[in-house]
Design a protein around this motif. Sequence first.
Motif, short mmCIF file in Angstrom:
data_model
loop_
_atom_site.label_atom_id
_atom_site.label_comp_id
_atom_site.label_asym_id
_atom_site.label_seq_id
_atom_site.Cartn_x
_atom_site.Cartn_y
_atom_site.Cartn_z
N ASN A 95 0.81 -1.22 0.00
CA ASN A 95 0.00 0.00 0.00
C ASN A 95 0.84 1.27 0.00
O ASN A 95 0.47 2.28 0.60
CB ASN A 95 -0.98 0.02 1.18
CG ASN A 95 -2.06 -1.03 1.03
OD1 ASN A 95 -2.38 -1.44 -0.09
ND2 ASN A 95 -2.61 -1.47 2.14
N ILE A 96 1.98 1.21 -0.68
CA ILE A 96 2.81 2.40 -0.86
C ILE A 96 2.72 2.75 -2.35
O ILE A 96 3.30 2.07 -3.20
CB ILE A 96 4.28 2.14 -0.45
CG1 ILE A 96 4.33 1.74 1.04
CG2 ILE A 96 5.13 3.38 -0.71
CD1 ILE A 96 5.68 1.24 1.49
N ASP A 97 1.95 3.79 -2.65
CA ASP A 97 1.72 4.12 -4.05
C ASP A 97 2.17 5.54 -4.41
O ASP A 97 1.74 6.11 -5.41
CB ASP A 97 0.25 3.92 -4.41
CG ASP A 97 -0.69 4.71 -3.51
OD1 ASP A 97 -0.21 5.57 -2.73
OD2 ASP A 97 -1.90 4.47 -3.57
N TYR A 98 3.05 6.09 -3.60
CA TYR A 98 3.59 7.42 -3.90
C TYR A 98 4.37 7.34 -5.21
O TYR A 98 5.19 6.44 -5.41
CB TYR A 98 4.50 7.87 -2.75
CG TYR A 98 4.92 9.31 -2.84
CD1 TYR A 98 4.08 10.31 -2.38
CD2 TYR A 98 6.15 9.66 -3.36
CE1 TYR A 98 4.46 11.65 -2.45
CE2 TYR A 98 6.54 10.99 -3.44
CZ TYR A 98 5.69 11.98 -2.98
OH TYR A 98 6.08 13.30 -3.06
N ASN A 99 4.14 8.26 -6.11
CA ASN A 99 4.75 8.21 -7.44
C ASN A 99 6.18 8.72 -7.41
O ASN A 99 6.44 9.91 -7.33
CB ASN A 99 3.92 9.03 -8.44
CG ASN A 99 4.43 8.88 -9.86
OD1 ASN A 99 5.37 8.13 -10.12
ND2 ASN A 99 3.80 9.58 -10.77
N LEU A 100 7.10 7.77 -7.50
CA LEU A 100 8.52 8.10 -7.57
C LEU A 100 9.06 7.93 -8.99
O LEU A 100 10.26 8.00 -9.22
CB LEU A 100 9.32 7.19 -6.63
CG LEU A 100 9.04 7.35 -5.15
CD1 LEU A 100 9.68 6.24 -4.36
CD2 LEU A 100 9.54 8.70 -4.67
N HIS A 145 9.98 -0.62 -7.14
CA HIS A 145 10.45 -1.72 -6.30
C HIS A 145 11.63 -1.25 -5.45
O HIS A 145 12.39 -0.37 -5.84
CB HIS A 145 10.91 -2.90 -7.15
CG HIS A 145 9.78 -3.60 -7.84
ND1 HIS A 145 9.08 -3.04 -8.90
CD2 HIS A 145 9.23 -4.81 -7.62
CE1 HIS A 145 8.15 -3.88 -9.29
NE2 HIS A 145 8.21 -4.96 -8.54
N VAL A 146 11.77 -1.85 -4.29
CA VAL A 146 12.91 -1.57 -3.42
C VAL A 146 13.68 -2.87 -3.20
O VAL A 146 13.09 -3.93 -3.03
CB VAL A 146 12.45 -0.95 -2.07
CG1 VAL A 146 11.53 -1.90 -1.30
CG2 VAL A 146 13.64 -0.55 -1.21
N ASP A 147 14.99 -2.78 -3.29
CA ASP A 147 15.86 -3.93 -3.04
C ASP A 147 16.26 -3.93 -1.56
O ASP A 147 16.71 -2.90 -1.04
CB ASP A 147 17.12 -3.86 -3.89
CG ASP A 147 16.83 -4.00 -5.37
OD1 ASP A 147 15.80 -4.61 -5.72
OD2 ASP A 147 17.63 -3.49 -6.18
#
Length: 192
Positions: free
Chosen positions: A169-174, A180-182
């Motif tokens: 539920n993290i939908d901040y537009n980056l 994705h985060v590693d």
Amino acid sequence: MNKSLTKLALGAALLTSSSAALAADYVIDTKGAHAFVNFKIQHLGYSWLYGRFNTFSGDFSYDADKPNESKINVVIDTSSIDSNHAERDKHLRGDDFLNVGEHPKATFKSTDISFSDDTNGKVTGEFTLNGVTKTISFDIEKIGEGDDPWGGYRVGFLGHTQLALKDYNIDYNLGPASTHVDIELSIEGVRK
């Protein structure tokens, strides 16, 4: 004769089970800063942003003779996120990302660990972040094990996984390169 054999077998079973329990239980060495939860994510597709969680705890069981019976539990204090920039960290703790006011902890509890050889394995478990729990799997590598200079015994592992932000539920537009985060887990445990 039967009583003697029964006593001998029972004694051996008790000795074996107590030795195995002692040999297999570890606490993650966060006090000595020999364990890390690091992350990286692309910034707008132009560079990598790196960070870590400074506060976490956990334990695991591991026996080199029975590696597939291993288990791990980790609890991360999400407010301890550190990207080396105070304003950005404040934003990451807020509602757009980790929402630490409502969800101050992230947790991982393994449900299966399978080693393909003495060094390489795969961990599967339940990961909870931002109030969402998902089953994830990731590869791990055993770095080594043995006596330490302080009279203890240690074993260490390295694991990598990638998480889709939208799954939590993290939908901040980056930007399209930053969905994705590693995550890198460098875990060193001290035998209890």
